[in-house]
Design a protein around this motif. Structure first.
Motif, short mmCIF file in Angstrom:
data_model
loop_
_atom_site.label_atom_id
_atom_site.label_comp_id
_atom_site.label_asym_id
_atom_site.label_seq_id
_atom_site.Cartn_x
_atom_site.Cartn_y
_atom_site.Cartn_z
N GLN A 192 43.15 5.90 98.16
CA GLN A 192 43.50 4.52 98.50
C GLN A 192 44.75 4.48 99.38
O GLN A 192 44.84 3.66 100.30
CB GLN A 192 43.69 3.70 97.23
N GLU A 193 45.71 5.36 99.12
CA GLU A 193 46.90 5.42 99.95
C GLU A 193 46.55 5.83 101.39
O GLU A 193 47.20 5.39 102.34
CB GLU A 193 47.89 6.43 99.38
N LEU A 194 45.55 6.67 101.52
CA LEU A 194 45.16 7.17 102.84
C LEU A 194 44.24 6.21 103.59
O LEU A 194 43.94 6.43 104.76
CB LEU A 194 44.47 8.53 102.70
N THR A 195 43.74 5.20 102.92
CA THR A 195 42.82 4.24 103.52
C THR A 195 43.59 3.01 103.95
O THR A 195 44.08 2.24 103.12
CB THR A 195 41.71 3.85 102.53
N MET A 198 44.04 19.72 96.45
CA MET A 198 43.63 18.67 95.50
C MET A 198 42.20 18.96 95.09
O MET A 198 41.25 18.69 95.83
CB MET A 198 43.77 17.28 96.16
N ARG A 199 42.06 19.53 93.91
CA ARG A 199 40.76 19.92 93.39
C ARG A 199 40.64 19.43 91.96
O ARG A 199 41.65 19.13 91.30
CB ARG A 199 40.58 21.45 93.47
N VAL A 200 39.43 19.36 91.46
CA VAL A 200 39.22 18.83 90.12
C VAL A 200 39.96 19.64 89.06
O VAL A 200 40.31 19.13 88.00
CB VAL A 200 37.71 18.74 89.80
N GLU A 201 40.24 20.91 89.38
CA GLU A 201 40.96 21.75 88.44
C GLU A 201 42.44 21.39 88.36
O GLU A 201 43.12 21.76 87.39
CB GLU A 201 40.83 23.23 88.83
N SER A 202 42.98 20.69 89.39
CA SER A 202 44.42 20.46 89.44
C SER A 202 44.82 18.99 89.29
O SER A 202 45.95 18.72 88.85
CB SER A 202 45.01 21.00 90.75
N ILE A 203 43.97 18.06 89.67
CA ILE A 203 44.31 16.64 89.51
C ILE A 203 43.12 15.89 88.93
O ILE A 203 41.96 16.28 89.12
CB ILE A 203 44.75 15.99 90.84
N GLY A 204 43.39 14.81 88.24
CA GLY A 204 42.33 14.01 87.66
C GLY A 204 41.70 13.07 88.67
O GLY A 204 42.23 12.84 89.76
N ARG A 205 40.58 12.48 88.27
CA ARG A 205 39.85 11.59 89.17
C ARG A 205 40.65 10.34 89.51
O ARG A 205 40.62 9.85 90.64
CB ARG A 205 38.50 11.23 88.57
N ASP A 206 41.37 9.79 88.55
CA ASP A 206 42.16 8.59 88.82
C ASP A 206 43.24 8.87 89.86
O ASP A 206 43.51 8.04 90.73
CB ASP A 206 42.79 8.07 87.53
N GLU A 207 43.87 10.03 89.75
CA GLU A 207 44.89 10.39 90.72
C GLU A 207 44.29 10.59 92.11
O GLU A 207 44.88 10.20 93.12
CB GLU A 207 45.61 11.67 90.28
N LEU A 208 43.10 11.18 92.15
CA LEU A 208 42.42 11.35 93.44
C LEU A 208 42.12 10.00 94.07
O LEU A 208 42.36 9.80 95.26
CB LEU A 208 41.13 12.15 93.24
N VAL A 209 41.56 9.08 93.29
CA VAL A 209 41.24 7.75 93.82
C VAL A 209 42.49 7.07 94.34
O VAL A 209 42.49 6.46 95.42
CB VAL A 209 40.54 6.89 92.75
N ALA A 210 43.59 7.17 93.59
CA ALA A 210 44.85 6.56 94.03
C ALA A 210 45.32 7.16 95.35
O ALA A 210 45.79 6.44 96.24
CB ALA A 210 45.91 6.73 92.95
N ARG A 211 45.21 8.47 95.47
CA ARG A 211 45.62 9.13 96.72
C ARG A 211 44.73 8.70 97.88
O ARG A 211 45.21 8.44 98.98
CB ARG A 211 45.56 10.65 96.54
#
Length: 217
Positions: free
Chosen positions: A30-33, A15-28
């Motif tokens: 949140q799932e892990l928190t 999961m890097r900025v080149e492969s996923i967007g910031r919104d998707e990262l935040v959502a992921r």
């Protein structure tokens, strides 16, 4: 200096900025928190604790690197004496009756790390490794004193005694039987460390004290 992102393009799961967007990262994230975590998830394989100590890092490191101080701040390690092997001590772990413990200290003054390589019953394979690091609190907390971290990794021998023939008796509990209590037990000992160091430093006393007996260095 830069790197070529194409070198990592074929690795699944990154999961890097080149492969996923910031919104998707935040959502992921949140799932892990989670609001709570099972004890086994956090401390089942690795047990790390940390504490702030109001004592200069150099003095905390000096105290930890001198292995005879284990007899002060740990709950049960006592009676260390030279084993006959340079740098290796033999003592008793009173967590279990008639149990010998062997320990070698590996210290790095540049990194302020102190690792205790230990084992019950024998001193040839020191597989119980206690990894400690002293961090200047000014760097990480913006305050005086030190942050001390302590990590244990669950070596397979915690689950099964590799030398049952060396146990003082067949019904002697094994150190790994207490793994689920490592967080709590080590927190007790970390609080002992904090109490001793802060008392001596605040009172203007030497933080490190000489051993009662000559011990292996």
């Amino acid at each position: 200096m830069s790197t070529d992102p194409s070198r990592l393009a074929d690795l699944p799961g990154l999961m890097r900025v080149e492969s996923i967007g910031r919104d998707e990262l935040v959502a992921r994230c949140q799932e892990l928190t989670l609001p709570a975590y099972p004890h086994q998830q956090i401390y089942g394989t690795y047990c790390t604790i940390q504490q702030h100590v109001e004592c200069p890092p150099e003095q905390v490191y000096e105290y930890l690197r001198q292995g005879h101080h284990l007899e002060e701040w740990t709950y049960s390690l006592r009676d260390f004496e030279p084993s006959g092997v340079p740098g290796l001590w033999a003592g008793h772990d009173r967590l279990a009756d008639d149990t010998r413990i062997y320990c070698r200290t590996v210290a790095n003054p540049g990194a302020l790390t102190v690792d205790y390589h230990c084992s019950w019953d024998q001193g040839e394979e020191l597989w119980m490794i206690y990894l400690m690091r002293v961090i200047p609190a000014a760097l990480v907390l913006g305050r005086s004193g030190s942050v001390v971290t302590w990590t244990n990794c669950r070596h397979p021998h915690y689950d099964r005694n590799p030398h049952p023939e060396l146990a003082p008796r067949p019904d002697r509990p094994w150190v790994g039987d207490y793994w689920d209590l490592f967080y709590a037990g080590h927190t007790v000992e970390m609080n002992n460390l904090k109490t001793i160091l802060e008392h001596r430093y605040a009172a203007g006393l030497p933080v490190s004290v000489p051993p009662v007996r000559a011990v292996a260095r």
